[in-house]
Design a protein around this motif. Structure first.
Motif, PDB file in Angstrom:
ATOM      1  N   LYS A 185       0.838  -1.221   0.000  1.00  0.00           N
ATOM      2  CA  LYS A 185       0.000   0.000   0.000  1.00  0.00           C
ATOM      3  C   LYS A 185       0.868   1.265   0.000  1.00  0.00           C
ATOM      4  O   LYS A 185       0.663   2.169  -0.802  1.00  0.00           O
ATOM      5  CB  LYS A 185      -0.929   0.022   1.225  1.00  0.00           C
ATOM      6  CG  LYS A 185      -1.851  -1.161   1.312  1.00  0.00           C
ATOM      7  CD  LYS A 185      -2.772  -1.071   2.513  1.00  0.00           C
ATOM      8  CE  LYS A 185      -2.054  -1.086   3.853  1.00  0.00           C
ATOM      9  NZ  LYS A 185      -1.335  -2.352   4.148  1.00  0.00           N
ATOM     10  N   THR A 186       1.826   1.286   0.911  1.00  0.00           N
ATOM     11  CA  THR A 186       2.677   2.470   0.989  1.00  0.00           C
ATOM     12  C   THR A 186       3.449   2.662  -0.311  1.00  0.00           C
ATOM     13  O   THR A 186       3.581   3.778  -0.808  1.00  0.00           O
ATOM     14  CB  THR A 186       3.646   2.352   2.187  1.00  0.00           C
ATOM     15  OG1 THR A 186       2.856   2.291   3.378  1.00  0.00           O
ATOM     16  CG2 THR A 186       4.583   3.533   2.277  1.00  0.00           C
ATOM     17  N   HIS A 187       3.907   1.555  -0.851  1.00  0.00           N
ATOM     18  CA  HIS A 187       4.607   1.624  -2.136  1.00  0.00           C
ATOM     19  C   HIS A 187       3.704   2.302  -3.186  1.00  0.00           C
ATOM     20  O   HIS A 187       4.124   3.247  -3.859  1.00  0.00           O
ATOM     21  CB  HIS A 187       4.993   0.202  -2.574  1.00  0.00           C
ATOM     22  CG  HIS A 187       5.814   0.137  -3.827  1.00  0.00           C
ATOM     23  ND1 HIS A 187       6.942  -0.633  -3.943  1.00  0.00           N
ATOM     24  CD2 HIS A 187       5.668   0.746  -5.034  1.00  0.00           C
ATOM     25  CE1 HIS A 187       7.450  -0.495  -5.162  1.00  0.00           C
ATOM     26  NE2 HIS A 187       6.678   0.338  -5.851  1.00  0.00           N
ATOM     27  N   ILE A 241      -2.750  10.207   2.474  1.00  0.00           N
ATOM     28  CA  ILE A 241      -2.631   9.855   3.896  1.00  0.00           C
ATOM     29  C   ILE A 241      -2.620   8.340   4.062  1.00  0.00           C
ATOM     30  O   ILE A 241      -3.533   7.643   3.624  1.00  0.00           O
ATOM     31  CB  ILE A 241      -3.760  10.485   4.739  1.00  0.00           C
ATOM     32  CG1 ILE A 241      -3.733  12.009   4.555  1.00  0.00           C
ATOM     33  CG2 ILE A 241      -3.572  10.129   6.214  1.00  0.00           C
ATOM     34  CD1 ILE A 241      -4.443  12.781   5.635  1.00  0.00           C
ATOM     35  N   ASP A 242      -1.549   7.879   4.689  1.00  0.00           N
ATOM     36  CA  ASP A 242      -1.313   6.452   4.834  1.00  0.00           C
ATOM     37  C   ASP A 242      -1.881   5.957   6.166  1.00  0.00           C
ATOM     38  O   ASP A 242      -1.788   6.662   7.177  1.00  0.00           O
ATOM     39  CB  ASP A 242       0.206   6.229   4.809  1.00  0.00           C
ATOM     40  CG  ASP A 242       0.597   4.910   4.153  1.00  0.00           C
ATOM     41  OD1 ASP A 242      -0.298   4.085   3.901  1.00  0.00           O
ATOM     42  OD2 ASP A 242       1.803   4.716   3.887  1.00  0.00           O
ATOM     43  N   ASP A 243      -2.446   4.788   6.138  1.00  0.00           N
ATOM     44  CA  ASP A 243      -2.882   4.111   7.370  1.00  0.00           C
ATOM     45  C   ASP A 243      -3.943   4.854   8.161  1.00  0.00           C
ATOM     46  O   ASP A 243      -3.768   5.114   9.367  1.00  0.00           O
ATOM     47  CB  ASP A 243      -1.661   3.820   8.273  1.00  0.00           C
ATOM     48  CG  ASP A 243      -0.753   2.749   7.680  1.00  0.00           C
ATOM     49  OD1 ASP A 243      -1.298   1.767   7.138  1.00  0.00           O
ATOM     50  OD2 ASP A 243       0.470   2.907   7.753  1.00  0.00           O
ATOM     51  N   VAL A 244      -5.053   5.181   7.506  1.00  0.00           N
ATOM     52  CA  VAL A 244      -6.082   5.960   8.207  1.00  0.00           C
ATOM     53  C   VAL A 244      -6.815   5.152   9.284  1.00  0.00           C
ATOM     54  O   VAL A 244      -7.579   5.738  10.049  1.00  0.00           O
ATOM     55  CB  VAL A 244      -7.132   6.586   7.249  1.00  0.00           C
ATOM     56  CG1 VAL A 244      -6.504   7.647   6.373  1.00  0.00           C
ATOM     57  CG2 VAL A 244      -7.842   5.541   6.434  1.00  0.00           C
ATOM     58  N   VAL A 339       4.818  -9.470   1.169  1.00  0.00           N
ATOM     59  CA  VAL A 339       5.954  -9.119   0.331  1.00  0.00           C
ATOM     60  C   VAL A 339       7.140  -8.648   1.166  1.00  0.00           C
ATOM     61  O   VAL A 339       8.296  -8.865   0.814  1.00  0.00           O
ATOM     62  CB  VAL A 339       5.536  -8.016  -0.661  1.00  0.00           C
ATOM     63  CG1 VAL A 339       6.697  -7.624  -1.542  1.00  0.00           C
ATOM     64  CG2 VAL A 339       4.365  -8.492  -1.495  1.00  0.00           C
ATOM     65  N   ARG A 340       6.842  -8.042   2.299  1.00  0.00           N
ATOM     66  CA  ARG A 340       7.945  -7.572   3.133  1.00  0.00           C
ATOM     67  C   ARG A 340       8.802  -8.758   3.579  1.00  0.00           C
ATOM     68  O   ARG A 340      10.018  -8.681   3.641  1.00  0.00           O
ATOM     69  CB  ARG A 340       7.397  -6.811   4.336  1.00  0.00           C
ATOM     70  CG  ARG A 340       8.439  -5.959   5.001  1.00  0.00           C
ATOM     71  CD  ARG A 340       7.821  -4.990   5.967  1.00  0.00           C
ATOM     72  NE  ARG A 340       7.058  -3.951   5.316  1.00  0.00           N
ATOM     73  CZ  ARG A 340       6.044  -3.320   5.897  1.00  0.00           C
ATOM     74  NH1 ARG A 340       5.667  -3.645   7.107  1.00  0.00           N
ATOM     75  NH2 ARG A 340       5.415  -2.359   5.256  1.00  0.00           N
ATOM     76  N   GLU A 341       8.114  -9.860   3.859  1.00  0.00           N
ATOM     77  CA  GLU A 341       8.819 -11.059   4.274  1.00  0.00           C
ATOM     78  C   GLU A 341       9.700 -11.588   3.129  1.00  0.00           C
ATOM     79  O   GLU A 341      10.829 -11.995   3.342  1.00  0.00           O
ATOM     80  CB  GLU A 341       7.760 -12.095   4.648  1.00  0.00           C
ATOM     81  CG  GLU A 341       8.248 -13.236   5.455  1.00  0.00           C
ATOM     82  CD  GLU A 341       7.064 -14.097   5.873  1.00  0.00           C
ATOM     83  OE1 GLU A 341       6.413 -13.721   6.859  1.00  0.00           O
ATOM     84  OE2 GLU A 341       6.790 -15.097   5.214  1.00  0.00           O
TER      85      GLU A 341
HETATM   86 MG    MG Z   1       2.438   0.972   4.802  1.00  0.00          MG
END
Ligand code: MG
Ligand code: ADP
Length: 487
Positions: A185-187, A241-244, A339-341
């Motif tokens: 999402k952040t990406h 805005i990230d992570d609302v 994906v982070r993993e």
């Molecule tokens: Mg994020």
């Protein structure tokens, strides 16, 4: 600084080392003023001037990974800055030298010499001040829509982001992305911000986290400058805005956000949001939720096997890692959560590559995963012999592959002959030995009839240069790399 007449890389005296260090510090000072601090700290850490060879400035890099990046991004800046200090420098060449790591005698410690400037804002955050005092986090330039791998799990989200960059404030407003941790999402949010700025360099794009936004609201309330904050946000062209989900239980911030949202929406400004769940499941005021539902909602899900594999290939490419396809497949099969993993495992593979100077194999990756306890299902039989475990190529393999490709004998290649047909194959073999097997120049020199290490250095540099200008040679090298399973 006088230029050395003979290559002084071999065994510089203590004085030379000190002089190189001083020269490099002066150059770094200029470079630092020209590149982003985070980039500077990342890419110039543990670098040094190793020597001068006429007009050539030999710059040492600690990791092979950095080589390509420097050549692509910093070679001309480094040359310019070096020329400002010493106009006799005509060329910058790179050499990878693992001994530069954590060796401040040789490679200046950047944090000592370039301490963090005094902070005005919250510590540890990278921020940019925009017009009228609006603060945005710096968008990470490495997050782009192009390097986001698209698969069934994220196709809609990616397409929506793309559409927004073409027409911000258009049909997909607000754009709401939701999904679990580490799924991109952040990406996507940052990539969209980057792309809007690319299309419209003057646009005010603000990327902030819910936490930052909340802090600003609290501060504005405290200093009774709420009007000012509102006014500022309303000048923004795109608000991301990230992570609302973290707005939950923050009534005052929600209210403020509601007004800001409405103002922007009515002005047809783009709003992009992310959360860990869909709007209706958020623990927020109903009126806010119904605002979020007005535009486009897209989920970012867990990628399937093919997408995971494609992501690994993309990341390995970005890191300049050449990992056997079987190994990547193995990681993709056994890392399913997020994906982070996947990236985490890949970074472990990098470490293995760096520390032990060997190509990761299925076995070594399985070992890492077991240690990290990432996947208890990795059993011994998964890495057993039924799997086509490909052995990492040795230097003999490299020589044989090059010899087959060019129809020249290994004996000729490593021998003393200076026949022209042998030269390119020999140089390519040296290049591959250096780039993939991490052999030192000296060692490579020994393998080729005790040639001097500078000969090998020149050969490797020559091939690197040719690969940029000679598509034919590039294809040849790539073909051999493929044959060796290096790409
Ligand atoms: Mg994020
Ligand atoms: P989230 O914000 O959803 O928790 P991130 O955007 O921080 O997740 O993603 C975690 C990491 O995974 C990032 O480094 C990101 O670049 C990478 N990533 C996730 N999905 C993809 C994808 N489809 N293609 C390329 N990289 C991805």
């Amino acid at each position: 600084m006088s230029s050395a007449s003979s290559p002084s890389i071999a065994a510089p005296s203590a004085q030379e080392v000190a002089a190189h260090r001083e020269l490099w510090l002066s150059v770094l000072r200029l470079i630092e003023s020209k590149v982003q601090r985070s980039q500077f700290l990342t890419w110039f850490k543990d670098t040094a001037v190793l020597g001068r060879d006429g007009g050539k400035l030999v710059v040492g890099l600690p990791l092979p990974m950095a080589l390509h990046w420097h050549m692509e991004h910093y070679r001309s800046i480094t040359l310019e800055c070096a020329q400002e200090i010493d106009e006799g420098v005509t060329q910058v060449v790179y050499v990878v030298d693992g001994g530069l790591k954590d060796n401040p005698e040789r490679a200046p410690n950047l944090l000592d010499h370039f301490p963090e400037p005094k902070k005005r804002k919250l510590p540890g955050r990278q921020e940019v001040k925009m017009a009228e005092g609006i603060v945005s986090k710096i968008l990470n330039p490495l997050y782009t829509l192009e390097n986001f791998v698209v698969g069934g799990s994220n196709r809609l989200a990616h397409a929506a982001c793309q559409a927004v960059t073409v027409q911000p404030g258009g049909r997909y407003n607000p754009l709401f992305l939701y999904g679990g941790v580490g799924l991109g999402k952040t990406h996507l949010l940052q990539a969209t911000g980057n792309a809007i700025l690319k299309n419209m360099p003057r646009a005010a794009v603000v990327y902030t986290t819910t936490e930052d936004f909340t802090n600003q609201v609290i501060e504005a309330i405290r200093s009774q400058k709420m009007d000012k904050l509102r006014y500022r946000y309303r000048k923004v062209d795109a608000l991301i805005i990230d992570d609302v989900q973290f707005l939950a239980n923050k009534e005052r911030t929600q209210e403020e956000f509601f007004h800001t949202f409405n103002a922007l929406y009515e002005d047809r400004k783009q709003v992009i949001l992310s959360a860990d769940r869909p709007p209706q499941e958020l623990n927020l005021e109903d009126r806010l939720i119904s605002r979020f539902e007005r535009g486009m909602i897209a989920d970012v899900g867990v990628p399937d096997y093919e997408t995971r594999l494609a992501i690994l290939v993309e990341k390995a490419r970005a890191y300049e890692l050449f990992i056997d396809m079987n190994v990547l497949q193995f990681i993709a099969e056994h890392t399913t959560r997020n994906v982070r993993e996947l990236e985490g495992i890949l970074m472990q593979a990098v470490a293995l590559y760096e520390l032990e100077e060997r190509m990761p194999t299925i076995r070594s990756i399985a070992e890492i995963m077991r240690k990290l306890n990432k996947d208890p299902h990795v059993e011994e039989e998964d890495v057993g012999f039924e799997q086509p475990v490909k052995r990492a190529p040795t230097f003999q393999d490299v020589l044989e592959a090059v010899s087959r490709y060019f129809s020249v004998s290994v004996q000729d290649m490593i021998g003393a002959s200076r026949v022209r047909e042998i030269l390119i194959p020999r140089q390519i073999a040296m290049f591959l030995g250096k780039k993939y097997l991490r052999m030192s120049y000296v060692h490579l020199g020994e393998m080729f009839s005790n040639r001097d290490h500078t000969t090998v250095m020149n050969a490797v540099a020559k091939i690197e240069e040719k690969m940029q200008n000679d598509p034919q040679l590039l294809r040849e090298v790539r073909a051999i790399e493929r044959e060796l399973g290096m790409v």
